[in-house]
Design an enzyme around this catalytic site. Structure first.
Site, PDB file in Angstrom:
ATOM      1  N   SER A 199     -11.813  -0.724 -15.686  1.00 28.77           N
ATOM      2  CA  SER A 199     -10.751   0.275 -15.649  1.00 28.77           C
ATOM      3  C   SER A 199     -10.355   0.449 -14.194  1.00 28.77           C
ATOM      4  CB  SER A 199     -11.261   1.609 -16.211  1.00 28.77           C
ATOM      5  OG  SER A 199     -10.394   2.683 -15.891  1.00 28.77           O
ATOM      6  N   TYR A 209     -17.727   8.038 -16.347  1.00 27.93           N
ATOM      7  CA  TYR A 209     -16.812   6.926 -16.612  1.00 27.93           C
ATOM      8  C   TYR A 209     -16.591   6.101 -15.349  1.00 27.93           C
ATOM      9  CZ  TYR A 209     -12.945   4.549 -18.984  1.00 27.93           C
ATOM     10  OH  TYR A 209     -12.130   3.608 -19.566  1.00 27.93           O
TER      11      TYR A 209
END
Length: 271
Positions: free
Chosen positions: A129, A142
């Site tokens: 990501s 995350y």
């Protein structure tokens, strides 16, 4: 040239868009996901695979070797959305995202690297990501696991090159997908903010998938899939004060949202 491709998390979201893009290119695709079954496009087949299960990974390797005799491209795409302020997200939430988003990728690479070494060819594609490169507040778990996927991918890029194996890491920013619906956990304030960012994005999963396939075809080690992501990476590297100003501003917005939610809860409780 048609390739043999396995995509994890391929039943929905970016995974499904990747499957469609690889099939359109002419590749043979094995779609894997945690569902017992799923509809897949012509040119693809389906196998249940839980990326936290080493037994499932071994079954996938056996299936691929029996059906295809090897594998050309492994796309470690399966993952969950997570996040939360450091004093709100629980350790159990941390363990879950590490097990799926980081160790799921590790298991996939460990399972199929021996196959690709024997072939002296192959391509590992790991979905990280933008959060693996740019680290906004409120997303510690995350950010940490996606940064881990980036580090793992760079390591394997060099480690496996002598065997003819290419490694790429995919780093998209927010795009429209069903990932927002999977957000869960203790920090409901961050969940609300993340859902708005996902829903307001002008980029689709199909656009991201098309850029990923182009990056894989080109053998790019880092695949930045969209303009906002490229801009953020450049700002962090070359315009650090601008980058820091944006992150501090985002942190203040999180604080204001949390305080507003607390005030509404107090008012409701006192009514």
């Amino acid at each position: 040239m048609s390739r043999r491709v396995l995509v994890t998390g391929g039943a929905s979201g970016l995974g499904a868009a990747l499957v469609t893009a690889f099939v359109a290119r002419g590749d043979r695709v094995l779609v894997t996901d945690v569902r017992e079954d799923a509809s897949v496009p012509d040119g693809a087949s389906y196998l249940r695979l839980d990326v936290t299960s080493e037994a499932d990974w071994e079954a996938a390797r056996a299936h691929v070797e029996e059906q295809w005799g090897g594998l050309d491209v492994l796309v470690n795409n399966a993952g969950i959305a997570s996040g939360g302020r450091i004093d709100v997200a629980t350790l159990e939430e941390w363990r879950r995202v590490i097990d799926i988003n980081l160790l799921g990728v590790v298991r996939g690479c460990r399972t199929f690297t021996p196959v690709m070494k024997r072939q002296r060819s192959g391509h590992l594609v790991n979905t990280a990501s933008l959060a693996g490169l740019v680290h906004p507040p409120g997303m510690a778990s995350y950010n940490a696991v996606k940064a881990g996927v980036v580090a793992l991918s760079e390591t394997l890029q060099f480690e496996l090159a002598p065997y003819g194996i290419t490694t790429s890491v995919v780093c998209p920013s927010f795009f429209r997908t069903n990932l927002g619906a999977s957000l869960s956990g203790s920090d409901t304030v961050l969940q609300s903010i993340a859902r708005r960012l996902i829903d307001r994005s002008g980029t689709t999963a199909e656009q991201i998938a098309a850029e990923v396939v182009r990056g894989v075809d080109a053998g790019r080690p880092v695949i930045l899939t969209d303009r906002p992501g490229r801009r953020a990476v450049l700002a962090k590297r070359f315009a650090r004060p601008v980058y820091e100003r944006e992150q501090h501003g985002f942190a203040r917005r999180i604080k204001e949202a949390a305080e507003g939610a607390a005030d509404r809860s107090t008012t409701k409780d006192g009514a």
